[in-house]
Motif scaffolding. Structure first.
Motif, PDB file in Angstrom:
ATOM      1  N   ASN A  81     -53.031  45.007  23.924  1.00 54.62           N
ATOM      2  CA  ASN A  81     -52.484  43.840  23.245  1.00 54.62           C
ATOM      3  C   ASN A  81     -51.560  44.204  22.092  1.00 54.62           C
ATOM      4  O   ASN A  81     -51.133  43.343  21.320  1.00 54.62           O
ATOM      5  CB  ASN A  81     -53.637  42.954  22.750  1.00 54.62           C
ATOM      6  N   GLY A  82     -51.284  45.517  21.945  1.00 60.31           N
ATOM      7  CA  GLY A  82     -50.250  45.914  20.990  1.00 60.31           C
ATOM      8  C   GLY A  82     -50.728  46.273  19.601  1.00 60.31           C
ATOM      9  O   GLY A  82     -49.915  46.376  18.670  1.00 60.31           O
ATOM     10  N   TYR A  83     -52.003  46.469  19.420  1.00 65.43           N
ATOM     11  CA  TYR A  83     -52.463  46.866  18.079  1.00 65.43           C
ATOM     12  C   TYR A  83     -53.711  47.727  18.195  1.00 65.43           C
ATOM     13  O   TYR A  83     -54.283  47.888  19.276  1.00 65.43           O
ATOM     14  CB  TYR A  83     -52.742  45.629  17.218  1.00 65.43           C
ATOM     15  N   VAL A  84     -54.130  48.255  17.020  1.00 60.11           N
ATOM     16  CA  VAL A  84     -55.376  49.021  16.960  1.00 60.11           C
ATOM     17  C   VAL A  84     -55.974  48.808  15.575  1.00 60.11           C
ATOM     18  O   VAL A  84     -55.231  48.563  14.616  1.00 60.11           O
ATOM     19  CB  VAL A  84     -55.113  50.532  17.244  1.00 60.11           C
ATOM     20  N   ILE A  85     -57.315  48.833  15.516  1.00 60.81           N
ATOM     21  CA  ILE A  85     -57.969  48.734  14.204  1.00 60.81           C
ATOM     22  C   ILE A  85     -58.113  50.151  13.662  1.00 60.81           C
ATOM     23  O   ILE A  85     -58.801  50.983  14.271  1.00 60.81           O
ATOM     24  CB  ILE A  85     -59.362  48.060  14.309  1.00 60.81           C
ATOM     25  N   ALA A  86     -57.459  50.430  12.538  1.00 61.86           N
ATOM     26  CA  ALA A  86     -57.483  51.784  11.960  1.00 61.86           C
ATOM     27  C   ALA A  86     -58.867  52.079  11.381  1.00 61.86           C
ATOM     28  O   ALA A  86     -59.724  51.199  11.277  1.00 61.86           O
ATOM     29  CB  ALA A  86     -56.416  51.926  10.894  1.00 61.86           C
ATOM     30  N   ILE A  87     -59.064  53.333  11.015  1.00 61.21           N
ATOM     31  CA  ILE A  87     -60.377  53.793  10.560  1.00 61.21           C
ATOM     32  C   ILE A  87     -60.824  53.088   9.274  1.00 61.21           C
ATOM     33  O   ILE A  87     -62.015  52.982   8.996  1.00 61.21           O
ATOM     34  CB  ILE A  87     -60.374  55.339  10.414  1.00 61.21           C
ATOM     35  N   ASP A  88     -59.859  52.539   8.547  1.00 61.00           N
ATOM     36  CA  ASP A  88     -60.219  51.820   7.310  1.00 61.00           C
ATOM     37  C   ASP A  88     -60.326  50.316   7.531  1.00 61.00           C
ATOM     38  O   ASP A  88     -60.427  49.542   6.591  1.00 61.00           O
ATOM     39  CB  ASP A  88     -59.180  52.121   6.217  1.00 61.00           C
ATOM     40  N   GLY A  89     -60.280  49.895   8.808  1.00 60.99           N
ATOM     41  CA  GLY A  89     -60.448  48.475   9.101  1.00 60.99           C
ATOM     42  C   GLY A  89     -59.144  47.704   9.199  1.00 60.99           C
ATOM     43  O   GLY A  89     -59.123  46.566   9.691  1.00 60.99           O
ATOM     44  N   THR A  90     -58.047  48.294   8.766  1.00 61.03           N
ATOM     45  CA  THR A  90     -56.739  47.632   8.864  1.00 61.03           C
ATOM     46  C   THR A  90     -56.340  47.445  10.322  1.00 61.03           C
ATOM     47  O   THR A  90     -56.574  48.331  11.143  1.00 61.03           O
ATOM     48  CB  THR A  90     -55.621  48.529   8.261  1.00 61.03           C
ATOM     49  N   ARG A  91     -55.721  46.336  10.623  1.00 62.52           N
ATOM     50  CA  ARG A  91     -55.149  46.150  11.959  1.00 62.52           C
ATOM     51  C   ARG A  91     -53.686  46.556  11.907  1.00 62.52           C
ATOM     52  O   ARG A  91     -52.928  46.026  11.079  1.00 62.52           O
ATOM     53  CB  ARG A  91     -55.297  44.678  12.373  1.00 62.52           C
ATOM     54  N   ILE A  92     -53.311  47.516  12.743  1.00 64.00           N
ATOM     55  CA  ILE A  92     -51.909  47.963  12.734  1.00 64.00           C
ATOM     56  C   ILE A  92     -51.294  47.794  14.114  1.00 64.00           C
ATOM     57  O   ILE A  92     -51.976  47.904  15.140  1.00 64.00           O
ATOM     58  CB  ILE A  92     -51.761  49.444  12.284  1.00 64.00           C
ATOM     59  N   ASP A  93     -49.998  47.521  14.108  1.00 63.99           N
ATOM     60  CA  ASP A  93     -49.274  47.386  15.379  1.00 63.99           C
ATOM     61  C   ASP A  93     -49.129  48.748  16.047  1.00 63.99           C
ATOM     62  O   ASP A  93     -48.954  49.760  15.366  1.00 63.99           O
ATOM     63  CB  ASP A  93     -47.875  46.813  15.138  1.00 63.99           C
ATOM     64  N   LEU A  94     -49.188  48.779  17.363  1.00 69.25           N
ATOM     65  CA  LEU A  94     -49.036  50.034  18.102  1.00 69.25           C
ATOM     66  C   LEU A  94     -48.466  49.697  19.476  1.00 69.25           C
ATOM     67  O   LEU A  94     -49.136  49.031  20.276  1.00 69.25           O
ATOM     68  CB  LEU A  94     -50.406  50.730  18.241  1.00 69.25           C
ATOM     69  N   GLU A  95     -47.249  50.121  19.727  1.00 70.79           N
ATOM     70  CA  GLU A  95     -46.653  49.852  21.039  1.00 70.79           C
ATOM     71  C   GLU A  95     -47.198  50.871  22.027  1.00 70.79           C
ATOM     72  O   GLU A  95     -47.034  52.073  21.831  1.00 70.79           O
ATOM     73  CB  GLU A  95     -45.117  49.956  20.962  1.00 70.79           C
ATOM     74  N   VAL A  96     -47.838  50.407  23.065  1.00 74.26           N
ATOM     75  CA  VAL A  96     -48.524  51.294  24.008  1.00 74.26           C
ATOM     76  C   VAL A  96     -48.242  50.865  25.443  1.00 74.26           C
ATOM     77  O   VAL A  96     -48.369  49.689  25.774  1.00 74.26           O
ATOM     78  CB  VAL A  96     -50.055  51.258  23.778  1.00 74.26           C
ATOM     79  N   HIS A  97     -47.888  51.841  26.289  1.00 72.52           N
ATOM     80  CA  HIS A  97     -47.680  51.545  27.718  1.00 72.52           C
ATOM     81  C   HIS A  97     -48.771  52.134  28.591  1.00 72.52           C
ATOM     82  O   HIS A  97     -48.944  51.737  29.730  1.00 72.52           O
ATOM     83  CB  HIS A  97     -46.322  52.092  28.176  1.00 72.52           C
ATOM     84  N   SER A  98     -49.443  53.143  28.052  1.00 68.90           N
ATOM     85  CA  SER A  98     -50.453  53.824  28.864  1.00 68.90           C
ATOM     86  C   SER A  98     -51.589  54.290  27.971  1.00 68.90           C
ATOM     87  O   SER A  98     -51.367  54.687  26.824  1.00 68.90           O
ATOM     88  CB  SER A  98     -49.815  55.034  29.576  1.00 68.90           C
ATOM     89  N   LEU A  99     -52.795  54.256  28.516  1.00 67.95           N
ATOM     90  CA  LEU A  99     -53.974  54.723  27.776  1.00 67.95           C
ATOM     91  C   LEU A  99     -54.469  56.011  28.422  1.00 67.95           C
ATOM     92  O   LEU A  99     -54.641  56.066  29.646  1.00 67.95           O
ATOM     93  CB  LEU A  99     -55.083  53.672  27.827  1.00 67.95           C
ATOM     94  N   CYS A 100     -54.706  57.015  27.607  1.00 64.92           N
ATOM     95  CA  CYS A 100     -55.195  58.281  28.131  1.00 64.92           C
ATOM     96  C   CYS A 100     -56.717  58.271  28.178  1.00 64.92           C
ATOM     97  O   CYS A 100     -57.368  58.041  27.161  1.00 64.92           O
ATOM     98  CB  CYS A 100     -54.728  59.433  27.233  1.00 64.92           C
ATOM     99  N   VAL A 101     -57.270  58.502  29.357  1.00 66.01           N
ATOM    100  CA  VAL A 101     -58.730  58.519  29.526  1.00 66.01           C
ATOM    101  C   VAL A 101     -59.159  59.882  30.095  1.00 66.01           C
ATOM    102  O   VAL A 101     -58.317  60.709  30.443  1.00 66.01           O
ATOM    103  CB  VAL A 101     -59.196  57.370  30.452  1.00 66.01           C
ATOM    104  N   HIS A 102     -60.449  60.108  30.164  1.00 62.18           N
ATOM    105  CA  HIS A 102     -60.978  61.416  30.573  1.00 62.18           C
ATOM    106  C   HIS A 102     -61.931  61.305  31.767  1.00 62.18           C
ATOM    107  O   HIS A 102     -62.521  60.265  31.989  1.00 62.18           O
ATOM    108  CB  HIS A 102     -61.697  62.074  29.395  1.00 62.18           C
ATOM    109  N   GLY A 103     -62.056  62.411  32.494  1.00 58.49           N
ATOM    110  CA  GLY A 103     -62.901  62.354  33.687  1.00 58.49           C
ATOM    111  C   GLY A 103     -63.717  63.612  33.889  1.00 58.49           C
ATOM    112  O   GLY A 103     -63.957  64.031  35.020  1.00 58.49           O
ATOM    113  N   ASP A 104     -64.168  64.215  32.804  1.00 62.61           N
ATOM    114  CA  ASP A 104     -64.827  65.518  32.899  1.00 62.61           C
ATOM    115  C   ASP A 104     -66.277  65.449  33.333  1.00 62.61           C
ATOM    116  O   ASP A 104     -66.827  66.436  33.823  1.00 62.61           O
ATOM    117  CB  ASP A 104     -64.805  66.232  31.541  1.00 62.61           C
TER     118      ASP A 104
END
Lengths: 258, 258, 258, 258
Positions: free
Chosen positions: A205-228
């Motif tokens: 949805n175009g944002y992320v909650i930073a470690i201090d609780g702030t909501r910041i905008d983040l343009e993202v097209h792909s999410l990196c996930v793991h499969g180990d």
């Protein structure tokens, strides 16, 4: 309708050695970053992984790394820009061989491990990678880090003429400036599956909650996930379900590329 | 007007190590068999060699070998057919990357060293090589041994659907049956430059004088020459001059392929 | 009181890649064959494995193989006798470095995979291995195949002047001639844990029941066991308990060597 | 009577690839730094080089490097201290195998290329190298850079308990502070043979004329020379003759070690 891609490192086995649960993970992701024999992977593994991705309609990408199998490509090596460019050409070309064998079209390239980190930090490394990709096929998407920290890497890709895909890490904490919190700090890696899935949704949805609780905008097209490991596979499944349940289409980056 | 191709192994340097006088030899040959990083060659060497071949209008070929840098690909390795096929796909693909970087079209593939010898002896090895080539690009020419001894190798190539180029060795003695005299026997290797050039001319004319003096027919499309040292370079020059002085056109195999 | 040794391949991990449950298996065996970096293993793994063996009072052995990480040393390579000898010297020397680092004494050498099989079949390979061992340390035990099939390998070791330890495989069927039944035949590998433990006991008592039911004599000093997975570890534990419950002392080959 | 050692990198060939004129150079030097298979060298080359050094009464040393054959060990790699230590143990151990095969005693260890430069700059790298040497054999001499710039490297060696040999480069210009002038600056490398020989003599006498003409003290036990080409071999010969003509004894570092 919104959409997002899920990318995962695949094909990291080598000879008698296995890493990753590729067969399971391939059911849930939309783009596979396939190791090309320098830091991991070998021709048999590449063949099998391209075939599997093709069957599952997962976007095929090359995942070139430094020539350091012993260090799994995770160690910085002081390579010249031209060396990086040519290592990328060779590895992408090698994987292209298997794409052609299966009549598949390669979708993207994402550098691996220390090569990725060096491309984030250093514009000559980023340019070496981008120039290598361009030389083989200018239609290949260049996966680079989203957020402020990834600006150099993305700019180098864009200057070269490549389409750049912005990726984020739902299991990693972000600073209020939009950069990844260092793994050395507590809370840098998020392990609660629901928390990770919720963050994936935020990112779509175009944002992320930073470690201090702030909501910041983040343009993202792909999410990196793991499969180990099995837990990682469950996490990927959970992310995908959460996204789809919230009306986000989960599709390969190549179908919607910027 | 008759014609023939002169092929030579090129790009066999690796990192700080140099083998071959590529810059000189490239002036005299018409097809280059370029090592692809398994038994010799590395991305920088491949880049440089493809570029040079392209400049000199020399036909570009892949020269895949066994994964044995330590043994320079000269030692038989007991690989499965599928392993051979995929090693070939990877190596040909890797070289394709550099061809694409220079807008060059790859012309042919010729297996190296023990992989070549095994393909001569063993139909599963020959089929593995041919299937690997076909998978990457069915238009690539498959260079195989001329004469009786090469029948298996050539048949496997033809069955796969590839165009097969017959190569002979002007500096090697032939038996009356049309096979190479083993290197273990005296007289197996011919070192007199004029003798070698004369034999090259015979071969371009469709025959060879066997070790017992018999004249035997030999269908040949390409002559394999060497470029390891100054004397070898002179030999190649001499062969080419002799051929051209006798009205044989010396042109890349791809321009006249069967 | 009778005694026997239990040997197992250890230290086969490489970089980020793990093979084997070394920490568990090391509790049950008496001799460890440690990979030396050619077909498996790396300096960090060797360090860790030597340290672990030393702590558990397990006899330390080198497990040299062909230079074929990609094939895990399981593929025949056509190496010269002198190449084999020098590959063995290098690998045994490399492991000696770690023995010295921990004040440990190396006990034995057992060739790995295809190098072992080639040493069984071919006296020049066996002699290359034995000469390599002798060159580094004439006190090292040479582990060779028990039974009729192992005669060449054992004779070469003995002629070189090495003490030879005879090893058998409790999970493998034997022919009435005392050779291993080929893995291609049904019944070649025995998987029932109690059956394997009973056969181990037979072997410690100097005989084995062949696949046709015949009881044949078999001089055995060490039993080769496996530690790749949890079931294998249980099998080893079961073998050891069965042997000890029957009054067989299970001790390192070095304490009782012929 | 004054004395000095002449050390040179040897055994840098690999498989079919040749670097260096070892047979010629070995007649003129007193200590050989022998590559151990990571950045250069292989078991056959190590065997041949140890044998040759032994015949010529040249002190035998290990020349461990980063695991980067492709980069000839000249590229910095971000390795952990423990990785460096264990890479050194393995490589020194490997060469020890050949020393034992010829009944030779190893004299010294000198890190190669980027590993040497990193040890000069970084105390954890220097400590990793020194700890690796100590673990294999505390009697081995540790060759480190003379002059102010080499203080860290030498201190780490001395703290570990090793005897440290100070080496200088007669063909390199020094700053008035006693550090090497960077190769990027003009005049950094001295090519006039007589000039190099005169500087070698100065160094044997405990001083060097810096690039600004200042005479500065420099404690030196060994001079590093090169043997890559015929001119380099002549240079070494010239250095040795100049030293001996001036009454300096040229003997292996091990005979006079500090």
């Amino acid at each position: 309708m919104k959409h997002i891609d899920l990318n995962c490192d695949m094909g990291e086995s080598f000879g008698a050695y296995t890493i990753g649960m590729d067969t399971e993970v391939m059911n849930h992701i939309t783009s596979a970053n396939i190791a090309c024999g320098f830091h991991a992977g070998d021709p048999l593994v590449m063949d099998k992984t391209v075939k599997l991705a093709q069957q599952k309609k997962v976007g095929i990408g090359a995942h070139p790394g430094y020539p350091d199998l012993l260090g799994f490509g995770r160690r910085h090596m002081a390579c010249l820009e031209t060396e990086i460019q040519q290592y990328v050409i060779y590895q992408v070309g090698g994987l292209q061989g298997f794409c052609r064998a299966y009549g598949a079209k390669m979708q993207h390239v994402k550098p691996h491990g220390a090569l990725y980190l060096d491309a984030v930090e250093n514009d000559t490394v980023a340019r070496g990678v981008a120039d290598g990709i361009l030389a083989v096929d200018p239609d290949l998407l260049f996966v680079a880090l989203a957020g402020k920290k990834g600006e150099t890497m993305r700019r180098m890709g864009a200057q070269t003429g490549l389409k750049v895909v912005y990726e984020a890490f739902p299991d990693r904490a972000y600073t209020p400036e939009g950069t990844l919190v260092s793994r050395k700090h507590p809370g840098a890696v998020i392990s609660d599956p629901d928390e990770v899935a919720r963050r994936a949704l935020d990112m779509a949805n175009g944002y992320v909650i930073a470690i201090d609780g702030t909501r910041i905008d983040l343009e993202v097209h792909s999410l990196c996930v793991h499969g180990d490991n099995p837990a990682a596979v469950d996490l990927v499944k959970n992310i995908r379900q959460t996204l789809e349940a919230s009306g986000i289409r989960v599709i390969p980056m190549g179908e919607t590329s910027p």
